[in-house]
Scaffold this motif. Structure first.
Motif, PDB file in Angstrom:
ATOM      1  N   ARG A 187      26.522  25.501  41.852  1.00 17.55           N
ATOM      2  CA  ARG A 187      27.578  24.443  41.969  1.00 17.55           C
ATOM      3  C   ARG A 187      27.479  23.514  43.321  1.00 17.55           C
ATOM      4  NH1 ARG A 187      32.566  25.563  39.354  1.00 17.55           N
ATOM      5  NH2 ARG A 187      34.674  24.553  40.268  1.00 17.55           N
ATOM      6  N   ASP A 188      28.105  22.613  43.281  1.00 14.96           N
ATOM      7  CA  ASP A 188      28.169  21.625  44.253  1.00 14.96           C
ATOM      8  C   ASP A 188      29.454  22.125  45.075  1.00 14.96           C
ATOM      9  OD1 ASP A 188      25.835  20.531  43.931  1.00 14.96           O
ATOM     10  OD2 ASP A 188      26.639  18.948  42.753  1.00 14.96           O
TER      11      ASP A 188
ATOM     12  N   ARG B 270      29.343  37.891  45.897  1.00 18.64           N
ATOM     13  CA  ARG B 270      28.292  37.240  46.662  1.00 18.64           C
ATOM     14  C   ARG B 270      27.036  37.833  46.582  1.00 18.64           C
ATOM     15  NH1 ARG B 270      30.206  34.956  52.611  1.00 18.64           N
ATOM     16  NH2 ARG B 270      31.477  33.820  50.997  1.00 18.64           N
ATOM     17  N   ALA B 271      27.022  39.087  46.795  1.00 20.94           N
ATOM     18  CA  ALA B 271      25.537  39.925  46.771  1.00 20.94           C
ATOM     19  C   ALA B 271      24.929  39.522  45.560  1.00 20.94           C
ATOM     20  CB  ALA B 271      25.990  41.167  47.065  1.00 20.94           C
TER      21      ALA B 271
ATOM     22  N   ASN C  92      35.137  37.879  38.794  1.00 20.27           N
ATOM     23  CA  ASN C  92      33.925  38.456  39.511  1.00 20.27           C
ATOM     24  C   ASN C  92      32.795  37.950  38.648  1.00 20.27           C
ATOM     25  OD1 ASN C  92      34.779  39.547  42.058  1.00 20.27           O
ATOM     26  ND2 ASN C  92      35.840  41.146  40.444  1.00 20.27           N
ATOM     27  N   ILE C  93      32.045  36.772  39.065  1.00 21.38           N
ATOM     28  CA  ILE C  93      31.067  36.283  38.409  1.00 21.38           C
ATOM     29  C   ILE C  93      29.711  36.819  39.135  1.00 21.38           C
ATOM     30  CG2 ILE C  93      29.679  34.261  37.690  1.00 21.38           C
ATOM     31  CD1 ILE C  93      32.286  32.877  37.787  1.00 21.38           C
ATOM     32  N   VAL C  94      28.994  37.604  38.207  1.00 27.17           N
ATOM     33  CA  VAL C  94      27.625  38.450  38.836  1.00 27.17           C
ATOM     34  C   VAL C  94      26.475  37.760  38.357  1.00 27.17           C
ATOM     35  CG1 VAL C  94      28.940  40.705  39.293  1.00 27.17           C
ATOM     36  CG2 VAL C  94      27.778  40.034  36.897  1.00 27.17           C
TER      37      VAL C  94
ATOM     38  N   CYS D  94      37.965  28.649  48.356  1.00 27.48           N
ATOM     39  CA  CYS D  94      37.238  30.116  48.159  1.00 27.48           C
ATOM     40  C   CYS D  94      36.791  30.273  46.853  1.00 27.48           C
ATOM     41  CB  CYS D  94      37.407  31.228  48.918  1.00 27.48           C
ATOM     42  SG  CYS D  94      37.566  30.765  50.758  1.00 27.48           S
ATOM     43  N   PRO D  95      37.713  30.325  45.918  1.00 27.51           N
ATOM     44  CA  PRO D  95      36.977  31.137  44.466  1.00 27.51           C
ATOM     45  C   PRO D  95      36.026  29.959  44.144  1.00 27.51           C
ATOM     46  CG  PRO D  95      39.451  30.974  44.678  1.00 27.51           C
ATOM     47  CD  PRO D  95      39.210  30.150  45.782  1.00 27.51           C
ATOM     48  N   PHE D  96      34.965  30.569  43.584  1.00 24.83           N
ATOM     49  CA  PHE D  96      33.764  29.957  43.112  1.00 24.83           C
ATOM     50  C   PHE D  96      32.864  29.203  44.139  1.00 24.83           C
ATOM     51  CE2 PHE D  96      35.825  30.315  39.094  1.00 24.83           C
ATOM     52  CZ  PHE D  96      34.878  30.232  38.009  1.00 24.83           C
ATOM     53  N   SER D  97      33.139  29.684  45.404  1.00 21.96           N
ATOM     54  CA  SER D  97      32.274  29.047  46.562  1.00 21.96           C
ATOM     55  C   SER D  97      31.080  29.980  46.523  1.00 21.96           C
ATOM     56  CB  SER D  97      33.034  28.972  47.898  1.00 21.96           C
ATOM     57  OG  SER D  97      33.439  30.468  48.482  1.00 21.96           O
ATOM     58  N   ASN D  98      31.077  31.337  46.333  1.00 20.54           N
ATOM     59  CA  ASN D  98      29.925  32.040  46.051  1.00 20.54           C
ATOM     60  C   ASN D  98      28.945  31.513  45.136  1.00 20.54           C
ATOM     61  OD1 ASN D  98      30.564  34.110  47.972  1.00 20.54           O
ATOM     62  ND2 ASN D  98      31.614  35.233  46.145  1.00 20.54           N
ATOM     63  N   GLU D  99      29.389  30.547  44.138  1.00 18.39           N
ATOM     64  CA  GLU D  99      28.106  29.993  43.179  1.00 18.39           C
ATOM     65  C   GLU D  99      27.723  28.760  44.173  1.00 18.39           C
ATOM     66  OE1 GLU D  99      29.493  28.621  39.596  1.00 18.39           O
ATOM     67  OE2 GLU D  99      29.710  30.523  38.668  1.00 18.39           O
TER      68      GLU D  99
END
Length: 425
Positions: free
Chosen positions: A85-86, A200-201, A366-368, A74-79
């Protein structure tokens, strides 16, 4: 929570995956017959625990029971959702864990018999254990939000378990018209990774800003406050002015029902229709925890924080998102730390030694936007039968310059590499 100095944060992150607890793994003298430890669930907690058990004592007979041959993180799946990201970059197998001497069984556990100390698998096979570790992650409560069931998730994806739902939400965003509204319905706590809906938002807003700039993101929230709220709201104002709106619980943001046929989310204050609807339902411990009798009426699993032993069932331990851990968050970092601490406790109990007092480290990034991130680090120790946060943690400064945000985005990627190597070999 106080701001954490960047140098301190990098030190925390650098040591996180390699040593997620302050414990030293005990050396356990091999005894005959060899003790059997079964671990159900191959996520960050379960995989880490199985590997740690074999490192502590190679003579232990360790079995990891996980029906999926590939784990999707799950981490980085928002990318992935935002097209940055693939999905393949999120996927990890169990071959290296098996190569370390862990028996990896690609089956679903369907029954646990605590008095008999056995686990029954989907094919009817029965495995015996001396100690059982449950790491089943979460299940989604499809009975908790009227109108939202598993069939509805094909129209209004939750994407709260990474995999097919992640790519479904990504495809829906790609297909929507410019000027459409993306709605995220966010549940109350306890929930897996509480800051993740707001990350995610942010990343959806980044995708819309670059490809469909007339579109909007609406967050319907069952909470009034959320972790690192000032940091998120500051980033939204700086990066996505006018694109993200959040309606909190007290403003009428809690979803009370949904209508998949019209992509409508109903609240007490009105109806909201989306072109893309991301509905995250309430959650509970994975099903096998309930089958084993380790979940209470909250749907989660109360544990002894020193040993992770179930408070409801003997010779069973619970780690990861499924447990009621007090102040420790439901996150990959915390799960990895719990896996190591639980392995040390189980090995000590098997050898007849008193378990060490665990001190767990957790960090959440958290990557925005690409190259723009912030973090939250915490330290947790047992107190009064739960985990509580102790001195030493902190959050990114609200007023940090862009170069600090860029450095934290780099730290996040290094953290992901380190924790996946540490968990899956």
């Amino acid at each position: 929570m106080r701001a954490l100095h960047p140098v301190t944060r990098r030190n925390v992150v650098g040591g996180l995956a390699a040593s997620a607890t302050a414990l030293a793994f005990p050396h356990v003298a091999g005894a005959e017959p060899v003790a059997r430890v079964a671990v159900i669930g191959g996520g960050f907690a379960g995989a880490t625990c199985a590997r740690a058990l074999k490192r502590i004592d190679p003579k232990l007979d360790v079995t990891l029971i996980e029906p999926n041959r590939t784990f999707t993180a799950c981490p980085f799946s928002n990318e992935v959702i935002a097209g940055l990201r693939d999905l393949e970059a999120q996927q990890f197998g169990y071959d290296r864990i098996a190569g370390e001497g862990v028996h990896v069984v690609a089956q679903t556990a369907t029954r646990v018999d605590p008095p008999g100390r056995t686990v029954t698998l989907a094919d009817g096979t029965t495995l015996s254990y001396d100690r059982l570790v449950l790491s089943p992650g979460i299940d989604l409560r499809f009975d908790a939000l009227p109108g939202y069931d598993e069939a509805a998730s094909a129209k209004m994806p939750h994407a709260w378990k990474a995999g097919e739902q992640t790519t479904l939400l990504r495809r829906q965003l790609e297909a929507m018209d410019d000027g459409g509204v993306v709605i995220l319905a966010v549940p109350a706590n306890p929930s897996r990774c509480p800051p993740a809906p707001y990350e995610r938002a942010s990343l959806i807003a980044h995708y819309l800003k670059t490809t469909k700039p007339r579109s909007k993101v609406l967050i319907l929230d069952a909470k009034d406050a959320f972790p690192q709220q000032r940091l998120f709201e500051g980033a939204w104002k700086e990066l996505y002015a006018g694109m993200i709106e959040r309606i909190s619980l007290s403003q009428g943001g809690r979803a009370t029902s949904v209508d998949p046929a019209t992509n409508t989310i109903v609240t007490e204050f009105g109806d909201h229709t989306a072109q893309v609807a991301n509905v995250i339902p309430p959650q509970k411990a994975g099903r096998i925890a309930d089958i084993a009798g380790a979940a209470d009426n909250t749907g989660w699993c109360p544990i002894d924080p020193v040993t992770f032993a179930s408070k409801l069932v003997s010779d069973i331990h619970v780690i990861g998102d499924a447990c009621l851990g007090g102040g420790i968050p439901k996150s990959a970092s915390a799960a990895n730390a719990q896996g190591k601490a639980c392995a040390a406790a189980v090995a000590n109990l098997i050898s007849g030694r008193a378990p060490d007092m665990p001190r767990l480290t957790g960090v959440c990034y958290n990557i925005v936007a690409p190259g723009h991130a912030f973090s939250l680090a915490g330290f947790y120790a047992p107190k009064d039968s739960i985990f509580v946060e102790v001195e030493g943690g902190g959050t990114s400064p609200v007023d940090a310059p862009r170069e600090v945000r860029a450095r934290e985005a780099e730290d996040a990627r290094r953290w992901f590499t380190a924790i996946t190597v540490d968990s899956f070999g």
